[in-house]
Write a protein that holds these residues in place. Structure first.
Motif, PDB file in Angstrom:
ATOM      1  N   THR A  44       0.842  -1.212   0.000  1.00 30.17           N
ATOM      2  CA  THR A  44       0.000   0.000   0.000  1.00 30.17           C
ATOM      3  C   THR A  44       0.873   1.258   0.000  1.00 30.17           C
ATOM      4  N   TYR A  45       2.077   1.176   0.624  1.00 29.26           N
ATOM      5  CA  TYR A  45       2.977   2.342   0.612  1.00 29.26           C
ATOM      6  C   TYR A  45       3.449   2.629  -0.820  1.00 29.26           C
ATOM      7  N   TYR A  46       3.778   1.574  -1.564  1.00 28.36           N
ATOM      8  CA  TYR A  46       4.178   1.762  -2.975  1.00 28.36           C
ATOM      9  C   TYR A  46       2.999   2.294  -3.792  1.00 28.36           C
ATOM     10  N   HIS A 124      10.779 -12.843  12.548  1.00 25.04           N
ATOM     11  CA  HIS A 124      11.984 -13.523  13.048  1.00 25.04           C
ATOM     12  C   HIS A 124      13.083 -12.536  13.418  1.00 25.04           C
ATOM     13  N   TYR A 125      13.341 -11.552  12.552  1.00 21.83           N
ATOM     14  CA  TYR A 125      14.424 -10.630  12.899  1.00 21.83           C
ATOM     15  C   TYR A 125      14.023  -9.703  14.046  1.00 21.83           C
ATOM     16  N   LEU A 126      12.698  -9.431  14.181  1.00 20.71           N
ATOM     17  CA  LEU A 126      12.254  -8.596  15.314  1.00 20.71           C
ATOM     18  C   LEU A 126      12.527  -9.303  16.642  1.00 20.71           C
ATOM     19  N   VAL A 167      -4.904  -4.638  19.764  1.00 19.44           N
ATOM     20  CA  VAL A 167      -5.744  -4.919  18.588  1.00 19.44           C
ATOM     21  C   VAL A 167      -6.995  -4.048  18.636  1.00 19.44           C
ATOM     22  N   SER A 168      -7.810  -4.124  17.563  1.00 19.61           N
ATOM     23  CA  SER A 168      -8.975  -3.221  17.477  1.00 19.61           C
ATOM     24  C   SER A 168     -10.325  -3.906  17.650  1.00 19.61           C
ATOM     25  N   SER A 169     -10.375  -5.240  17.812  1.00 16.90           N
ATOM     26  CA  SER A 169     -11.705  -5.876  17.920  1.00 16.90           C
ATOM     27  C   SER A 169     -11.622  -7.152  18.762  1.00 16.90           C
ATOM     28  N   GLU A 171     -12.686 -10.079  17.887  1.00 20.56           N
ATOM     29  CA  GLU A 171     -12.237 -11.197  17.041  1.00 20.56           C
ATOM     30  C   GLU A 171     -10.706 -11.208  16.959  1.00 20.56           C
ATOM     31  N   LYS A 172     -10.129 -10.021  16.807  1.00 23.45           N
ATOM     32  CA  LYS A 172      -8.664  -9.939  16.734  1.00 23.45           C
ATOM     33  C   LYS A 172      -8.049 -10.276  18.093  1.00 23.45           C
ATOM     34  N   GLU A 173      -8.735  -9.907  19.158  1.00 22.23           N
ATOM     35  CA  GLU A 173      -8.220 -10.262  20.492  1.00 22.23           C
ATOM     36  C   GLU A 173      -8.146 -11.779  20.636  1.00 22.23           C
ATOM     37  N   ARG A 186      -6.795  -2.625  23.864  1.00 21.28           N
ATOM     38  CA  ARG A 186      -7.325  -1.854  22.741  1.00 21.28           C
ATOM     39  C   ARG A 186      -6.526  -0.554  22.632  1.00 21.28           C
ATOM     40  N   TYR A 187      -6.547   0.055  21.456  1.00 19.42           N
ATOM     41  CA  TYR A 187      -5.793   1.297  21.247  1.00 19.42           C
ATOM     42  C   TYR A 187      -6.316   2.426  22.139  1.00 19.42           C
ATOM     43  N   SER A 188      -7.622   2.353  22.460  1.00 21.91           N
ATOM     44  CA  SER A 188      -8.206   3.434  23.264  1.00 21.91           C
ATOM     45  C   SER A 188      -7.802   3.321  24.736  1.00 21.91           C
ATOM     46  N   ASP A 209       6.371  -1.684  17.366  1.00 25.85           N
ATOM     47  CA  ASP A 209       5.297  -0.810  16.897  1.00 25.85           C
ATOM     48  C   ASP A 209       5.278  -0.747  15.370  1.00 25.85           C
ATOM     49  N   GLY A 210       4.313  -1.444  14.784  1.00 30.75           N
ATOM     50  CA  GLY A 210       4.144  -1.417  13.328  1.00 30.75           C
ATOM     51  C   GLY A 210       3.030  -0.467  12.910  1.00 30.75           C
ATOM     52  N   VAL A 211       2.417   0.211  13.871  1.00 26.56           N
ATOM     53  CA  VAL A 211       1.299   1.109  13.568  1.00 26.56           C
ATOM     54  C   VAL A 211       1.796   2.528  13.317  1.00 26.56           C
ATOM     55  N   SER A 259      14.676  -2.476   9.002  1.00 22.57           N
ATOM     56  CA  SER A 259      14.067  -2.958   7.747  1.00 22.57           C
ATOM     57  C   SER A 259      14.496  -4.397   7.517  1.00 22.57           C
ATOM     58  N   ILE A 260      13.658  -5.120   6.805  1.00 30.90           N
ATOM     59  CA  ILE A 260      13.991  -6.515   6.480  1.00 30.90           C
ATOM     60  C   ILE A 260      15.247  -6.564   5.612  1.00 30.90           C
ATOM     61  N   GLY A 261      15.453  -5.512   4.803  1.00 30.81           N
ATOM     62  CA  GLY A 261      16.644  -5.483   3.951  1.00 30.81           C
ATOM     63  C   GLY A 261      17.910  -5.504   4.791  1.00 30.81           C
ATOM     64  N   ALA A 308      -8.629  -0.735   5.790  1.00 34.07           N
ATOM     65  CA  ALA A 308      -9.778  -0.448   6.659  1.00 34.07           C
ATOM     66  C   ALA A 308      -9.731  -1.325   7.912  1.00 34.07           C
ATOM     67  N   ARG A 309      -8.673  -2.057   8.096  1.00 33.81           N
ATOM     68  CA  ARG A 309      -8.448  -2.896   9.281  1.00 33.81           C
ATOM     69  C   ARG A 309      -9.459  -4.027   9.375  1.00 33.81           C
ATOM     70  N   ARG A 310      -9.991  -4.456   8.200  1.00 34.82           N
ATOM     71  CA  ARG A 310     -10.979  -5.534   8.205  1.00 34.82           C
ATOM     72  C   ARG A 310     -10.324  -6.905   8.130  1.00 34.82           C
TER      73      ARG A 310
HETATM   74  P1  NDP Z   1      -1.192  -6.055   9.023  1.00 33.74           P
HETATM   75  O1  NDP Z   1      -1.836  -7.311   8.636  1.00 33.74           O
HETATM   76  O2  NDP Z   1      -0.623  -5.956  10.401  1.00 33.74           O
HETATM   77  O3  NDP Z   1      -2.222  -4.882   8.782  1.00 33.74           O
HETATM   78  C1  NDP Z   1      -2.055  -3.642   9.382  1.00 33.74           C
HETATM   79  C2  NDP Z   1      -2.772  -3.583  10.744  1.00 33.74           C
HETATM   80  O4  NDP Z   1      -2.410  -2.364  11.379  1.00 33.74           O
HETATM   81  C3  NDP Z   1      -4.282  -3.525  10.651  1.00 33.74           C
HETATM   82  O5  NDP Z   1      -4.876  -4.780  10.521  1.00 33.74           O
HETATM   83  C4  NDP Z   1      -4.643  -2.857  11.952  1.00 33.74           C
HETATM   84  O6  NDP Z   1      -4.810  -3.828  12.982  1.00 33.74           O
HETATM   85  C5  NDP Z   1      -3.400  -2.027  12.311  1.00 33.74           C
HETATM   86  N1  NDP Z   1      -3.685  -0.597  12.274  1.00 33.74           N
HETATM   87  C6  NDP Z   1      -3.630   0.239  13.326  1.00 33.74           C
HETATM   88  N2  NDP Z   1      -3.947   1.468  12.969  1.00 33.74           N
HETATM   89  C7  NDP Z   1      -4.237   1.442  11.662  1.00 33.74           C
HETATM   90  C8  NDP Z   1      -4.653   2.431  10.732  1.00 33.74           C
HETATM   91  N3  NDP Z   1      -4.853   3.700  11.088  1.00 33.74           N
HETATM   92  N4  NDP Z   1      -4.862   2.043   9.465  1.00 33.74           N
HETATM   93  C9  NDP Z   1      -4.669   0.783   9.091  1.00 33.74           C
HETATM   94  N5  NDP Z   1      -4.256  -0.207   9.938  1.00 33.74           N
HETATM   95  C10 NDP Z   1      -4.060   0.121  11.215  1.00 33.74           C
HETATM   96  O7  NDP Z   1      -0.052  -5.690   7.967  1.00 33.74           O
HETATM   97  P2  NDP Z   1       1.376  -6.390   7.750  1.00 33.74           P
HETATM   98  O8  NDP Z   1       1.504  -7.583   8.615  1.00 33.74           O
HETATM   99  O9  NDP Z   1       1.613  -6.526   6.296  1.00 33.74           O
HETATM  100  O10 NDP Z   1       2.382  -5.263   8.260  1.00 33.74           O
HETATM  101  C11 NDP Z   1       2.358  -4.823   9.618  1.00 33.74           C
HETATM  102  C12 NDP Z   1       3.326  -3.673   9.764  1.00 33.74           C
HETATM  103  O11 NDP Z   1       4.640  -4.172   9.598  1.00 33.74           O
HETATM  104  C13 NDP Z   1       3.162  -2.571   8.708  1.00 33.74           C
HETATM  105  O12 NDP Z   1       3.370  -1.323   9.298  1.00 33.74           O
HETATM  106  C14 NDP Z   1       4.278  -2.862   7.733  1.00 33.74           C
HETATM  107  O13 NDP Z   1       4.687  -1.738   7.034  1.00 33.74           O
HETATM  108  C15 NDP Z   1       5.346  -3.371   8.682  1.00 33.74           C
HETATM  109  N6  NDP Z   1       6.396  -4.165   8.051  1.00 33.74           N
HETATM  110  C16 NDP Z   1       7.690  -3.762   8.240  1.00 33.74           C
HETATM  111  C17 NDP Z   1       8.718  -4.498   7.762  1.00 33.74           C
HETATM  112  C18 NDP Z   1      10.106  -4.060   8.061  1.00 33.74           C
HETATM  113  O14 NDP Z   1      11.059  -4.790   7.785  1.00 33.74           O
HETATM  114  N7  NDP Z   1      10.308  -2.898   8.662  1.00 33.74           N
HETATM  115  C19 NDP Z   1       8.492  -5.691   6.929  1.00 33.74           C
HETATM  116  C20 NDP Z   1       7.107  -6.085   6.845  1.00 33.74           C
HETATM  117  C21 NDP Z   1       6.096  -5.325   7.384  1.00 33.74           C
HETATM  118  P3  NDP Z   1      -5.862  -3.471  14.169  1.00 33.74           P
HETATM  119  O15 NDP Z   1      -7.193  -3.398  13.505  1.00 33.74           O
HETATM  120  O16 NDP Z   1      -5.761  -4.553  15.161  1.00 33.74           O
HETATM  121  O17 NDP Z   1      -5.425  -2.166  14.689  1.00 33.74           O
END
Ligand code: NDP
Length: 320
Positions: A44-46, A124-126, A167-169, A171-173, A186-188, A209-211, A259-261, A308-310
């Protein structure tokens, strides 16, 4: 061949199914026929243009399928492989760097194989690199029921660490708990407060923190003095510039943006991590949850659902 094209960066609607010529591999690549492509948040970033690729381009980085042609003749045609770093994987054929290809053993399904490397190696690297988690360590994982989140939770728990998940729901919990999370927030919730309430008054050793944007400040607060905040993604957007003095006021904490790289760049490192992930899947200690499989033509819908976090766990595109 059929492929998803991005002619101009933007929202999910820019993902269009088109007919394009099949690619030709360079010497350091192999040509594969894609069976399943993994869908990752980075795609999605690309698509948005947050990460740059010259347009028009075919998105996607990982997948599984059969080798069609190896210019060096090392991998036989028909070999079942998985890969990551194969830019252009949302297509019937893609050229993949030969050092990013692994054979898929029997016992791993095409959907699992297509989601196993990018997210699995990241998890794994995390847990075995950025931090070497050991029994008794504590960590907080945001997006704990996402693709990377569920895998990192399982790996951390298997290493004896106590995992707090966000997590946000409901089901995800449930999914995060099934993966081994000790407590799920929850985030809140006030995350720093919740962590300390459940963790003997202390912050965690590591926050993963991947968010990004919406959680980063709380991540700094949830870690213990001299602990590590690992900002590995930006699902909610990139973190705003901030004053490094904050790392001091939170107790000399460490911050990394990996980064994974970089974490597969050393000699043999990609193969070692890929092997560890594959072995864990085969042994059943790592379960890959496929939260959705979409036909190639519905790539835009896959992105909409992801953003949409679905979705939960990993999602994939069936190419044929
Ligand atoms: P996910 O399946 O984790 O999807 C993203 C999740 O982020 C959503 O399901 C949602 O979970 C949560 N989220 C929280 N806030 C938001 C928001 N505002 N909009 C959208 N999603 C939100 O994706 P991936 O497993 O593919 O990736 C997870 C993260 O890891 C990403 O940030 C990705 O860029 C990163 N990544 C980094 C790598 C690296 O080497 N640095 C390599 C691979 C991935 P919830 O509903 O529970 O909040």
């Amino acid at each position: 061949m059929r492929a998803i094209h991005v002619a101009q960066t933007g929202g999910p609607d820019v993902l269009q199914l088109v007919e394009v010529p099949a690619p030709t591999p360079q010497d350091d690549e192999v040509l594969v026929e894609v069976d399943v492509a993994g869908v990752n948040y980075i795609d999605t970033y690309y698509r948005e243009g947050i990460y740059h690729a010259a347009t028009p381009f075919i998105p996607g980085l990982e997948g599984t399928g059969r080798v069609l042609h190896d210019p060096q003749g090392e991998i036989s045609p028909g070999t079942l492989v998985a890969w990551c770093d194969g830019f252009g994987s949302y297509a019937e054929q893609v050229c993949v760097p030969r050092d990013r290809v692994v054979a898929v053993p029997q016992g791993i399904s095409p959907h699992e194989a297509a989601s196993m490397l990018l997210q699995g190696i990241t998890a794994h690297y995390l847990t075995n690199g950025v931090a070497e988690l050991k029994p008794g360590d504590t960590c907080l994982i945001t997006a704990g029921a996402g693709g990377v989140g569920l895998m990192a939770t399982q790996m951390a728990a298997a290493q004896g660490a106590r995992v707090y998940s966000v997590v946000s729901s409901d089901e995800k919990e449930a999914a995060a708990r099934a993966a081994g999370a000790y407590e799920v927030f929850r985030y809140s919730d006030n995350l720093a407060e919740q962590v300390r309430r459940h963790n003997g008054g202390l912050g965690v050793d590591v926050v993963y923190d991947g968010v990004g944007k919406s959680t980063f400040m709380e991540s700094l607060e949830a870690v213990r003095p001299r602990g590590t905040v690992c900002l590995f993604g930006a699902a909610s957007g990139p973190v705003e510039p901030f004053d490094p003095q904050l790392l001091n006021t939170h107790g000399s904490i460490f911050l990394t943006r990996p980064s994974i790289g970089a974490w597969t760049a050393q000699e043999g490192e990609f193969a070692k991590r890929a092997q560890a992930v594959t072995q864990a899947v085969l042994e059943g200690t790592l379960t890959i949850t496929i939260g959705g499989a979409y036909p190639l033509i519905d790539a835009a819908q896959a992105h909409r659902d992801l953003e949409a976090r679905r979705t939960m766990g990993s999602i994939v595109l069936d190419i044929h």
